[in-house]
Design an enzyme around this catalytic site. Structure first.
Site, short mmCIF file in Angstrom:
data_model
loop_
_atom_site.label_atom_id
_atom_site.label_comp_id
_atom_site.label_asym_id
_atom_site.label_seq_id
_atom_site.Cartn_x
_atom_site.Cartn_y
_atom_site.Cartn_z
N SER A 227 0.83 -1.20 0.00
CA SER A 227 0.00 0.00 0.00
C SER A 227 0.87 1.26 0.00
CB SER A 227 -0.95 -0.06 1.20
OG SER A 227 -2.06 0.73 0.95
N HIS B 143 -7.59 -5.59 -0.33
CA HIS B 143 -6.36 -4.83 -0.06
C HIS B 143 -5.67 -5.41 1.18
CE1 HIS B 143 -3.99 -1.20 -0.45
NE2 HIS B 143 -4.15 -0.97 0.84
C1 GTR Z 1 -5.37 4.59 1.64
C2 GTR Z 1 -4.74 5.40 0.54
C3 GTR Z 1 -4.03 4.47 -0.40
C4 GTR Z 1 -3.14 3.49 0.33
C5 GTR Z 1 -3.73 3.02 1.64
C6 GTR Z 1 -2.75 2.36 2.62
O1 GTR Z 1 -6.13 5.32 2.48
O2 GTR Z 1 -5.77 6.08 -0.12
O3 GTR Z 1 -3.29 5.22 -1.34
O4 GTR Z 1 -1.89 3.99 0.50
O5 GTR Z 1 -4.31 4.03 2.36
O6 GTR Z 1 -1.58 2.72 2.68
O7 GTR Z 1 -3.22 1.51 3.38
#
Ligand code: GTR
Length: 412
Positions: A247, A388
């Site tokens: 991420s 995710h």
């Molecule tokens: C989210 C962000 C993403 C990603 C994510 C993370 O809120 O929008 O770009 O980086 O966090 O790091 O878990």
């Protein structure tokens, strides 16, 4: 548009028409046809563009960095591992910022051992229930359910993220794993760059130039400093380390890999916007959205491309190309639409000509592979079932990929 009225686009038919900047075209328009021209001319141009427009200027090591203490414990994790911890201080004073580097080495492996260097989101103690890991004293996002009270970790926080960190599985396969809490380098909130390592380089109240680095730059810088330390450790094969992240830390791993050619391989797990995903697709998270939500991550100039992505002088396939010819892996998750899985694949695909120019096989597919069908060329890619996250499935692919490229324990 206010963010409360903003909705991400998840409709492929509404992705705008776009033309990607040519990775293999020099600034004067001529085409790069020789590996030497890529390495000597085009690559430096792209590095300059990413620093000026996306991540900000990268800094070098600070004088006075020192390993303040180190511990080594044999026979931890039931005899599977040797655990080391290093406290690294950036400067002389007692209040100089510092980071803790946690290193697990497979006890039985032939030395020196190759493996992974990663940042983590919740403190080194969160990756494993091992009672010997030092609890971070750095600022943490409050999360009482996972043992983080008043921004500080408690004993209950040990092993709170084991789901993402199959430490024993990694060690059993003969890889080492080193990790640092990203908040040691720069706590992840917008405080005007007063905390973390920023004051080592910039006066807090000085105006920030458009190409000043942000948090991603500082986190990536920390990965290079951890590598500086690992290079001094005879148990670690620092010449065969993969920098890996998930991420926002996947964005960081990519930027660290671009800036520091010592990383032998680079792995981006669900890194999305500002990471592996093409900015011009505006699918899921966009440049506008990310720079409003996280103004401290990128350089100030990146914000100017909000809703003007087509004017960016680079796109993220060129970030992937900056790793060439080193092995690079882009991993997506099917339900992680916010990170634009298809856009992540297309970055890998459009980096392929650079990998081929440098004499490697690049990405051996033109088509977006089906879910759970990894493709492992010099560029690796998979889209995993689910959302995710970082799963053992992802780690397994990374280990297979590294072995294929001579970065696994057997090749040592
Ligand atoms: C989210 C962000 C993403 C990603 C994510 C993370 O809120 O929008 O770009 O980086 O966090 O790091 O878990």
């Amino acid at each position: 548009m206010a963010d409360k009225d903003w909705k991400p686009n998840y409709d492929e038919s509404r992705v705008p028409e776009y033309t990607l900047p040519e990775a293999l075209a020099l600034a004067d328009g001529t085409r790069v046809t020789a590996a030497g021209t890529w390495l000597d001319r085009r690559r430096p141009q792209l590095m300059a563009l990413f620093q000026e427009h996306v991540y900000g200027r990268m800094h070098g090591p600070v004088p006075g960095m020192r390993i303040e203490w180190m511990s080594a414990h044999h026979d931890v994790l039931g005899g599977l591992a040797l655990r080391k911890e290093l406290c690294v201080r950036f400067g002389e004073g007692a209040d100089a910022p510092s980071m803790l580097v946690l290193v697990y080495l497979p006890a039985a492996a032939r030395r020196p051992v190759p493996g992974f260097l990663t940042l983590n989101f919740r403190g080194n103690h969160s990756i494993c229930a091992d009672p010997g890991i030092t609890l971070t004293r750095s600022w943490l996002p409050r999360d009482p359910d996972h043992g983080i009270v008043d921004h500080r970790a408690t004993e209950a926080a040990r092993g709170s993220r084991v789901d993402r960190w199959p430490v024993e599985r990694i060690l059993r396969r003969g890889f080492m794993l080193a990790t640092v809490y990203y908040g040691d380098l720069d706590p992840d909130f917008d405080d005007g760059f007063r905390n973390g390592v920023h004051p080592l380089f910039d006066a807090p109240d000085a105006p920030r130039p458009p190409d000043a680095w942000g948090a991603i730059g500082a986190w990536a810088w920390g990965l290079s400093r951890a590598l500086d330390c690992l290079e001094k450790d005879a148990d670690v094969d620092a010449s065969r380390l993969a920098v890996m992240g998930h991420s926002r830390l996947g964005k960081t791993a990519l930027w660290a890999g671009a800036c520091d050619p010592r990383f032998a391989a680079v792995i981006s797990n669900n890194s999305g916007c500002g990471g592996a995903a093409l900015s011009r697709r505006c699918y899921g998270e966009t440049v506008g959205r990310i720079t409003r939500s996280f103004p401290h991550w990128f350089c100030p100039r990146f914000r100017e491309y909000a809703e003007r992505e087509s004017e960016l002088p680079v796109d993220q396939h060129e970030l992937i190309a900056l790793m060439a010819p080193r092995p690079v892996y882009v991993a997506s998750a099917a339900e992680d639409r916010w990170a634009d899985p298809r856009g992540e694949f297309l970055s890998a695909l459009h980096a392929d000509p650079v990998y081929r120019l440098l004499g490697t096989e690049g990405l051996p597919t033109r088509d977006w592979p089906p879910v759970d069908h990894p493709v492992h060329g010099r560029i690796g890619y998979h889209v995993r079932t689910g959302g995710h996250d970082v799963k053992p499935y992802d780690w397994d692919q990374y280990m297979t990929f590294l072995e294929k490229h001579g970065l696994g324990p057997a090749a040592g």
